[in-house]
Design an enzyme around this catalytic site. Structure first.
Site, short mmCIF file in Angstrom:
data_model
loop_
_atom_site.label_atom_id
_atom_site.label_comp_id
_atom_site.label_asym_id
_atom_site.label_seq_id
_atom_site.Cartn_x
_atom_site.Cartn_y
_atom_site.Cartn_z
N SER A 128 0.80 -1.24 0.00
CA SER A 128 0.00 0.00 0.00
C SER A 128 0.83 1.28 0.00
CB SER A 128 -0.94 0.02 1.20
OG SER A 128 -2.07 -0.74 0.92
N LYS B 296 0.20 3.43 -2.88
CA LYS B 296 -0.96 4.34 -2.93
C LYS B 296 -0.52 5.81 -2.85
CE LYS B 296 -4.43 1.05 -1.01
NZ LYS B 296 -3.80 -0.25 -1.01
N TYR C 173 -3.93 -1.89 -10.21
CA TYR C 173 -3.85 -1.84 -8.75
C TYR C 173 -3.01 -3.00 -8.20
CZ TYR C 173 -5.16 -2.23 -3.86
OH TYR C 173 -5.10 -2.36 -2.50
N TYR D 293 -4.21 3.53 8.03
CA TYR D 293 -5.51 2.89 8.23
C TYR D 293 -6.11 3.27 9.59
CZ TYR D 293 -2.70 0.32 4.95
OH TYR D 293 -1.84 0.00 3.96
N VAL E 213 1.35 -3.69 3.80
CA VAL E 213 1.38 -4.98 4.51
C VAL E 213 2.64 -5.80 4.22
CG1 VAL E 213 -1.11 -5.19 4.88
CG2 VAL E 213 -0.09 -6.11 2.78
N1 GLN Z 1 -2.56 -2.50 3.24
C1 GLN Z 1 -2.00 -3.04 2.19
O1 GLN Z 1 -0.79 -2.99 2.02
C2 GLN Z 1 -2.96 -3.79 1.32
C3 GLN Z 1 -2.44 -4.21 0.01
C4 GLN Z 1 -3.02 -5.53 -0.44
N2 GLN Z 1 -2.37 -5.96 -1.63
C5 GLN Z 1 -4.51 -5.41 -0.69
O2 GLN Z 1 -4.90 -4.91 -1.69
O3 GLN Z 1 -5.31 -5.83 0.12
#
Ligand code: GLN
Length: 303
Positions: free
Chosen positions: A64, A67, A187, A239, A257
């Site tokens: 993420s 993002k 994505y 988050y 993650v």
């Molecule tokens: N929080 C993350 O890093 C989530 C990425 C993970 N690949 C997802 O789309 O759920």
């Protein structure tokens, strides 16, 4: 300030905790088999001074953290029209939650939860080859070629049922322009980008320099846009632990993650920490501790 001894000290302090506590992400095999007992930290100041310690050169799945960069690309491409379909409030829910979308007419709370990043990616897919643009941006920002991990990308696609649901749900509200297939593909590839702490500390450098490219000085974003990205990182970048991050660390952060966390000290430096074991919200457990030590030892915080 001399950062190298400080980073060495943080790495040494955390060494006894390596591999203890937290859980490595297990939703795909390529992440589940990453050894937990790893820790890296790297920083780059606005003036180009660098310091690093531990496994700072080890590539990991940025997940993420991507993002952050897809948002920067979309802000550059779309200007303020981007915000017609994406909010700027913390969700207070897990990053892959669907629960708010129905009551809120398919408009995600912010660009850093999965729904928001999918909405950002849709806008990019309408305008450019989103996957190629992402790699070009990251490679330019860190001064080295950056790539996707094909195995991670394929696993994200094979197991990303919630992301497929999120994209389709937003599409049902008319909030996704493209077919969901290419949006999800872009994505999933963004999540599968591989970089090290050193590369990410460099690549995020524009965020501590009012948007100026860390090497060329050209604007990646303008000053106002950069302030906004940092604000969103503080309120939404980690988050439903964003409040805890502000409380304990007090810096804009974006986590993934894969165990990486990028943090910004505006007008001073950017840093990246990495350790694969996560706390329940999906943020790196030792990464959080490292940032807390960094903020405590330097007194650097936006507050
Ligand atoms: N929080 C993350 O890093 C989530 C990425 C993970 N690949 C997802 O789309 O759920």
């Amino acid at each position: 300030m001399h950062f190298q001894p400080l980073l060495d000290d943080i790495a040494a302090t955390l060494r006894p905790e390596l591999g203890r506590g937290g859980q490595v992400a297990s939703y795909i095999p390529a992440l589940a088999r990453v050894p937990a007992a790893q820790f890296g930290i790297a920083l780059r100041t606005c003036d180009g001074e660098e310091a690093q310690a531990g496994d700072s050169g080890t590539p990991f799945s940025i997940q993420s953290i991507s993002k952050l960069f897809s948002l920067a690309l979309a802000m550059r491409e779309l200007g303020d029209t981007l915000w017609e379909r994406i909010g700027r409030e913390p969700s207070g829910n897990p990053f892959n939650s669907l629960v708010q979308l129905e009551a809120e007419h398919g408009i995600p709370r912010n660009p850093f939860i999965n729904a928001g990043a999918l909405a950002v990616t849709d806008r990019l897919v309408s305008r450019c080859d989103a996957k190629a643009r992402m790699l070009a941006l990251l490679s330019s920002l860190c001064g080295e070629p950056v790539g996707f991990d094909a195995e991670v990308a394929a696993s994200e696609a094979a197991t990303g049922f919630r992301n497929v649901a999120l994209a389709n749900f937003m599409k049902s509200f008319g909030r996704i322009d493209n077919d969901v297939g290419p949006v999800l593909d872009a994505y999933f590839h963004d999540c599968a980008i591989t970089m090290s702490c050193v590369q990410l500390a460099r690549a995020a450098g524009f965020l501590c320099r009012d948007g100026a490219h860390p090497y060329t000085g050209e604007p990646v974003l303008n000053e106002r846009q950069t302030r906004r990205v940092n604000a969103l990182m503080l309120t939404c970048g980690t988050y439903d632990a964003a409040g805890e991050f502000a409380f304990r660390i007090g810096l804009p952060c974006k986590s993934g993650v894969g165990g990486g966390i990028v943090a910004v000290v505006p007008d001073r430096l950017t840093l990246c920490v990495w350790s694969p074991a996560l706390e329940p919200s999906g943020n790196s457990l030792l990464g959080m501790k490292a940032l807390e030590l960094f903020a405590a030892k330097t007194g650097l915080s936006i507050f």
